[in-house]
Each structure stands twice: as structure tokens, then as C-alpha cells.
Design a protein around this motif. Structure first.
Motif, PDB file in Angstrom:
ATOM      1  N   ARG A  27       0.831  -1.201   0.000  1.00 43.09           N
ATOM      2  CA  ARG A  27       0.000   0.000   0.000  1.00 43.09           C
ATOM      3  C   ARG A  27       0.866   1.252   0.000  1.00 43.09           C
ATOM      4  N   MET A  28       1.945   1.229   0.765  1.00 47.69           N
ATOM      5  CA  MET A  28       2.861   2.358   0.828  1.00 47.69           C
ATOM      6  C   MET A  28       3.475   2.647  -0.545  1.00 47.69           C
ATOM      7  N   ARG A  29       3.909   1.610  -1.236  1.00 52.98           N
ATOM      8  CA  ARG A  29       4.510   1.799  -2.562  1.00 52.98           C
ATOM      9  C   ARG A  29       3.532   2.479  -3.509  1.00 52.98           C
ATOM     10  N   ALA A  30       2.292   1.997  -3.537  1.00 49.80           N
ATOM     11  CA  ALA A  30       1.293   2.568  -4.444  1.00 49.80           C
ATOM     12  C   ALA A  30       1.001   4.018  -4.088  1.00 49.80           C
ATOM     13  N   GLU A  31       0.926   4.320  -2.788  1.00 47.14           N
ATOM     14  CA  GLU A  31       0.631   5.693  -2.359  1.00 47.14           C
ATOM     15  C   GLU A  31       1.733   6.659  -2.759  1.00 47.14           C
ATOM     16  N   VAL A  32       2.980   6.256  -2.614  1.00 47.81           N
ATOM     17  CA  VAL A  32       4.087   7.146  -2.949  1.00 47.81           C
ATOM     18  C   VAL A  32       4.065   7.493  -4.440  1.00 47.81           C
ATOM     19  N   ILE A  33       3.851   6.494  -5.270  1.00 50.85           N
ATOM     20  CA  ILE A  33       3.824   6.745  -6.711  1.00 50.85           C
ATOM     21  C   ILE A  33       2.629   7.620  -7.077  1.00 50.85           C
ATOM     22  N   ALA A  34       1.480   7.348  -6.451  1.00 52.59           N
ATOM     23  CA  ALA A  34       0.310   8.192  -6.698  1.00 52.59           C
ATOM     24  C   ALA A  34       0.575   9.623  -6.239  1.00 52.59           C
ATOM     25  N   GLY A  35       1.212   9.769  -5.079  1.00 53.35           N
ATOM     26  CA  GLY A  35       1.519  11.098  -4.574  1.00 53.35           C
ATOM     27  C   GLY A  35       2.478  11.856  -5.467  1.00 53.35           C
ATOM     28  N   GLU A  36       3.469  11.152  -6.006  1.00 59.55           N
ATOM     29  CA  GLU A  36       4.413  11.793  -6.928  1.00 59.55           C
ATOM     30  C   GLU A  36       3.696  12.251  -8.192  1.00 59.55           C
ATOM     31  N   TYR A  37       2.793  11.414  -8.689  1.00 61.75           N
ATOM     32  CA  TYR A  37       2.020  11.809  -9.871  1.00 61.75           C
ATOM     33  C   TYR A  37       1.168  13.041  -9.569  1.00 61.75           C
ATOM     34  N   LEU A  38       0.510  13.049  -8.416  1.00 61.49           N
ATOM     35  CA  LEU A  38      -0.314  14.202  -8.048  1.00 61.49           C
ATOM     36  C   LEU A  38       0.535  15.463  -7.898  1.00 61.49           C
ATOM     37  N   ASP A  39       1.782  15.299  -7.467  1.00 56.60           N
ATOM     38  CA  ASP A  39       2.701  16.434  -7.376  1.00 56.60           C
ATOM     39  C   ASP A  39       2.994  17.002  -8.763  1.00 56.60           C
ATOM     40  N   VAL A  40       3.195  16.105  -9.724  1.00 51.68           N
ATOM     41  CA  VAL A  40       3.418  16.543 -11.108  1.00 51.68           C
ATOM     42  C   VAL A  40       2.181  17.264 -11.638  1.00 51.68           C
ATOM     43  N   VAL A  41       0.997  16.703 -11.344  1.00 54.69           N
ATOM     44  CA  VAL A  41      -0.250  17.341 -11.780  1.00 54.69           C
ATOM     45  C   VAL A  41      -0.403  18.715 -11.145  1.00 54.69           C
ATOM     46  N   ALA A  42      -0.104  18.809  -9.841  1.00 54.96           N
ATOM     47  CA  ALA A  42      -0.243  20.080  -9.132  1.00 54.96           C
ATOM     48  C   ALA A  42       0.678  21.138  -9.714  1.00 54.96           C
ATOM     49  N   ALA A  43       1.887  20.727 -10.108  1.00 56.83           N
ATOM     50  CA  ALA A  43       2.834  21.682 -10.694  1.00 56.83           C
ATOM     51  C   ALA A  43       2.318  22.245 -12.009  1.00 56.83           C
ATOM     52  N   ALA A  44       1.518  21.453 -12.719  1.00 57.72           N
ATOM     53  CA  ALA A  44       0.966  21.908 -13.996  1.00 57.72           C
ATOM     54  C   ALA A  44      -0.412  22.538 -13.830  1.00 57.72           C
ATOM     55  N   GLY A  45      -0.965  22.480 -12.600  1.00 59.78           N
ATOM     56  CA  GLY A  45      -2.325  22.946 -12.383  1.00 59.78           C
ATOM     57  C   GLY A  45      -2.395  24.266 -11.662  1.00 59.78           C
ATOM     58  N   ASP A  46      -3.349  24.354 -10.729  1.00 58.74           N
ATOM     59  CA  ASP A  46      -3.647  25.640 -10.112  1.00 58.74           C
ATOM     60  C   ASP A  46      -2.817  25.950  -8.876  1.00 58.74           C
ATOM     61  N   GLY A  47      -2.047  24.976  -8.378  1.00 56.89           N
ATOM     62  CA  GLY A  47      -1.240  25.215  -7.189  1.00 56.89           C
ATOM     63  C   GLY A  47      -2.080  25.538  -5.964  1.00 56.89           C
ATOM     64  N   SER A  48      -3.270  24.954  -5.864  1.00 59.55           N
ATOM     65  CA  SER A  48      -4.183  25.267  -4.768  1.00 59.55           C
ATOM     66  C   SER A  48      -3.722  24.633  -3.464  1.00 59.55           C
ATOM     67  N   LEU A  49      -4.240  25.171  -2.360  1.00 58.97           N
ATOM     68  CA  LEU A  49      -3.918  24.625  -1.049  1.00 58.97           C
ATOM     69  C   LEU A  49      -4.435  23.194  -0.919  1.00 58.97           C
ATOM     70  N   ALA A  50      -5.622  22.936  -1.426  1.00 59.30           N
ATOM     71  CA  ALA A  50      -6.204  21.590  -1.326  1.00 59.30           C
ATOM     72  C   ALA A  50      -5.331  20.558  -2.024  1.00 59.30           C
ATOM     73  N   SER A  51      -4.847  20.866  -3.229  1.00 55.01           N
ATOM     74  CA  SER A  51      -4.006  19.902  -3.944  1.00 55.01           C
ATOM     75  C   SER A  51      -2.665  19.737  -3.253  1.00 55.01           C
ATOM     76  N   ALA A  52      -2.121  20.828  -2.702  1.00 52.48           N
ATOM     77  CA  ALA A  52      -0.842  20.742  -1.998  1.00 52.48           C
ATOM     78  C   ALA A  52      -0.955  19.860  -0.760  1.00 52.48           C
ATOM     79  N   LEU A  53      -2.058  19.987  -0.032  1.00 48.11           N
ATOM     80  CA  LEU A  53      -2.257  19.163   1.159  1.00 48.11           C
ATOM     81  C   LEU A  53      -2.419  17.689   0.797  1.00 48.11           C
ATOM     82  N   THR A  54      -3.082  17.419  -0.318  1.00 47.55           N
ATOM     83  CA  THR A  54      -3.235  16.029  -0.768  1.00 47.55           C
ATOM     84  C   THR A  54      -1.884  15.423  -1.106  1.00 47.55           C
ATOM     85  N   VAL A  55      -1.034  16.180  -1.782  1.00 41.61           N
ATOM     86  CA  VAL A  55       0.298  15.698  -2.138  1.00 41.61           C
ATOM     87  C   VAL A  55       1.113  15.426  -0.875  1.00 41.61           C
TER      88      VAL A  55
END
Length: 354
Positions: free
Chosen positions: A166-194
Motif C-alpha cells: 500500500r505504501m509503494r502505491a501511495e508514494v507513486i500516486a503522490g508523486e504523480y499528483l505532485d506533477v499534476v499540481a505543478a501543472a495545475g492551479d497550485g491550490s492549497l487543497a491539492s498541496a495538502l493532498t500531495v
């Protein structure tokens, strides 16, 4: 039931983790005919470089807190998390374009410099990224191998692996969400999720749960450890964000310009943008994300962060996370020495300087 265990010096534990890692790595030398002669020494140095070993420590004390005895097998299992950490660091530095790690060149820079010194064909930077990517993959594979071969009973390993997967999958998902956030709105909600997915869970929550699961803690207790690990892991990453902008590179071992040059979508910057007046917001748009940002420009960004109150808001969030983690730890029945060790780790993780 309360279990009594003797306290152990964390410095001695770190030495034991490093000894286990060194022994594991010694058994994976590059042969002269397999093309890996350069890779193995570089990886060995990177993995064994000065590090906090927080993830193995949380895993170890999760194990001791629920009746697991001290011994070689748990030290090996916990140390395997450091190899997984190496995988995440190497890949993160590639994605972020960070040139320094732990006071030394990052993995992709080491291989890019090797390419340039050797006068090989092609682009040194592309070679560096490709080689480092594969080294990160190798660390992930080694982590699983080391964990499987730790010497604990198969039934215990299976329980730990369920959390590990579960940890492995979460880290990869979190890294992907970080990439998405960098290309997106940079909102507080997305930053907290990452923060929660990319770092918090694999730094504290999953390691301590892995240790508890290995020791045989019941599923409800393992789940309850998230009430301790999640807020502390959040606080750990929020401190990392502050150090990435305000930290001393001589202490942290990495640049305090990288996050600003990259425009990394951190909670710190999201809060700053939320509170910025129009003139400040305009300067942030100009400065943050500029790959040529110098210390003068960074000082201006830091001043805006301070003026908006974002830095103090993050400090308050860190304090709140620590308080939540401590309250949760008080509610969980664990061996007192483990409780004391985890309480000490709580302070060290959230209030560190590197």
C-alpha cells in the motif's frame, strides 16, 4: 496488555541499520563483466550517506511497541525501508531537477558528470537522468528483496508486505499528483493532498504500521496508528517545505533555491498566494518558477512569504500536527519504551534543521 521493553539508544539503532544495509549491499557487487561496475559503488555511497533513518526507526519502534523482540531480523526489515527511501529520493530529484542531495551531487548529476568526463556520445544530462532512473528502480527492487529475506517468519512478512504494498502505491500516486499540481492551479487543497500521499504516509504512518503488523498487532490497532502517523507525517513534510526555502544549504545539504526555481506547489507557497495582495501576487508570478532565480530574487520571495503570514501559518500547522500525533499516541496501548521513543521521534521529525 502493556508490554515492557528496555530503551535503546537511537544512535546505536542507526548504526545497526547502516550495518544491515552495508551487509546487504556487499552481497550485490558489480562484476567486471556485467556492465554495472560503476553503478554499484555509486549506489552504495548514496544509500549509506548521512541520513536520519527515520523510516527504519518508526518501523522498529512499531514492532517493539507491540511485543516484537529486539534482534537482527527486525533491524533488517526496518533497514529495507531506507532502500525504498533511496528510490523515492532518486526519482524525486530527477522530477524536480535538483542537483544536490545530502550535501553531494544528486544521482542524475553524478552520471551526467561521468558521461561528460568520459566524452561519450549523446547528451550527458539525458544519460544522467536515464541512469539515475534505473538506479532508483534497482533500489526499489532491492528494498523488496531485503524485506523478504529479513529472517522473520513468512506469516509475519505477509502481514508486513500488505502495508508495504500500500505504501509503494501511495508514494507513486503522490508523486504523480505532485506533477499534476505543478501543472495545475497550485491550490492549497491539492498541496495538502500531495503532502499526505507523497510523503506523510511513507515517512511515518506506513513504517510504524509495518512494524506493528510484523509484530502481530490486530488490524484495528494497526489502523489506529494512522491517527498518530498522518498528522506527524504532514508536519514532517511541512517542515521540509520551510527548509526548502528558508533552510541553510550547509546544514540541509540541498539548495534553498530549487523549490522556488521549480515553482514547487507546496503548502507554503499556496498559503502565500492566498494571502498576497495584488502587487505581491504579481512579483510571485514573476519570480517563482524562474529557473534563473538568484538569491536576491529568492530573498524577495522570502520577504513576501513572511509578510503574508504564510510562514507562521505553516509553523502553526506543524505544531497542530505534533499535538494531534501526541494525543493519538497517548490513546494507543504500546510498550512504554516504544511510546517514549516514538514521542522523541515526533519532536525530531517536526522540529529538525535538515
Amino acid at each position: 496488555m502493556t508490554v515492557t521493553v528496555a530503551p535503546i539508544d537511537p544512535a546505536l539503532l542507526r548504526d545497526r541499520f547502516d550495518a544491515a544495509l552495508a551487509a546487504f549491499l556487499r552481497n550485490r557487487p558489480g562484476r567486471s563483466d556485467d556492465g554495472m561496475r560503476v553503478v554499484h559503488p555509486v549506489l552504495h555511497r548514496f544509500v549509506l550517506a548521512d541520513g536520519k533513518r527515520l523510516r527504519p526507526l518508526f518501523c522498529y519502534w512499531g514492532w517493539r511497541g507491540f511485543g516484537g523482540p529486539d534482534g537482527g531480523p527486525i533491524v533488517v526489515a526496518a533497514a529495507a525501508l531506507e532502500l525504498f527511501h533511496a528510490f523515492t529520493l532518486i526519482h524525486d530529484d530527477i522530477i524536480d531537477g535538483s542537483d544536490r542531495r545530502r550535501g553531494q551531487p544528486s544521482m542524475h548529476r553524478i552520471f551526467a558528470d561521468l558521461h561528460a568526463r568520459s566524452a561519450w556520445r549523446g547528451d550527458p544530462d539525458a544519460y544522467g537522468r536515464d541512469a539515475a532512473l534505473l538506479c532508483g528502480d534497482l533500489c526499489a527492487a532491492w528494498s523488496a528483496e531485503m524485506f523478504h529475506g529479513c529472517g522473520l517468519e513468512p506469516a509475519r512478512i505477509r502481514r508486513g508486505l500488505a502495508v508495504f504494498a500500500r505504501m509503494r502505491a501511495e508514494v507513486i500516486a503522490g508523486e504523480y499528483l505532485d506533477v499534476v499540481a505543478a501543472a495545475g492551479d497550485g491550490s492549497l487543497a491539492s498541496a495538502l493532498t500531495v503532502v499526505r500521499m507523497k510523503t506523510a504516509r511513507y515517512t511515518v504512518t506506513r513504517p510504524v504500521q509495518i512494524g506493528a503488523a510484523l509484530a502481530g498487532a490486530d488490524p484495528d490497532t494497526v489502523a489506529a496508528l494512522a491517527d498518530f502517523g498522518d498528522p506527524l507525517g504532514d508536519a514532517f513534510q511541512l517542515r521540509d517545505d520551510l527548509l526548502g526555502v528558508f533552510g541553510d544549504p550547509a546544514v540541509t545539504g540541498k539548495s534553498n533555491l530549487d523549490d522556488l526555481r521549480e515553482g514547487k506547489p507546496t503548502v507554503l507557497l499556496a498559503l502565500t498566494r492566498e494571502a498576497a495582495v495584488p502587487t505581491q501576487a504579481a512579483r510571485l508570478r514573476t519570480l517563482v518558477g524562474d529557473p534563473r532565480l538568484d538569491q536576491g530574487g529568492a530573498a524577495e520571495v522570502r520577504a513576501i512569504i513572511e509578510a503574508t503570514g504564510a510562514r507562521e501559518r505553516v509553523e502553526r500547522m506543524i505544531r497542530a500536527g505534533v499535538d494531534q500525533a501526541r494525543a493519538a499516541l497517548d490513546r494507543i496501548s504500546v510498550a512504554e519504551a516504544a511510546r517514549s521513543a516514538l514521542a522523541d521521534l515526533t519532536t525530531r521529525a517536526a522540529h529538525r534543521h535538515r
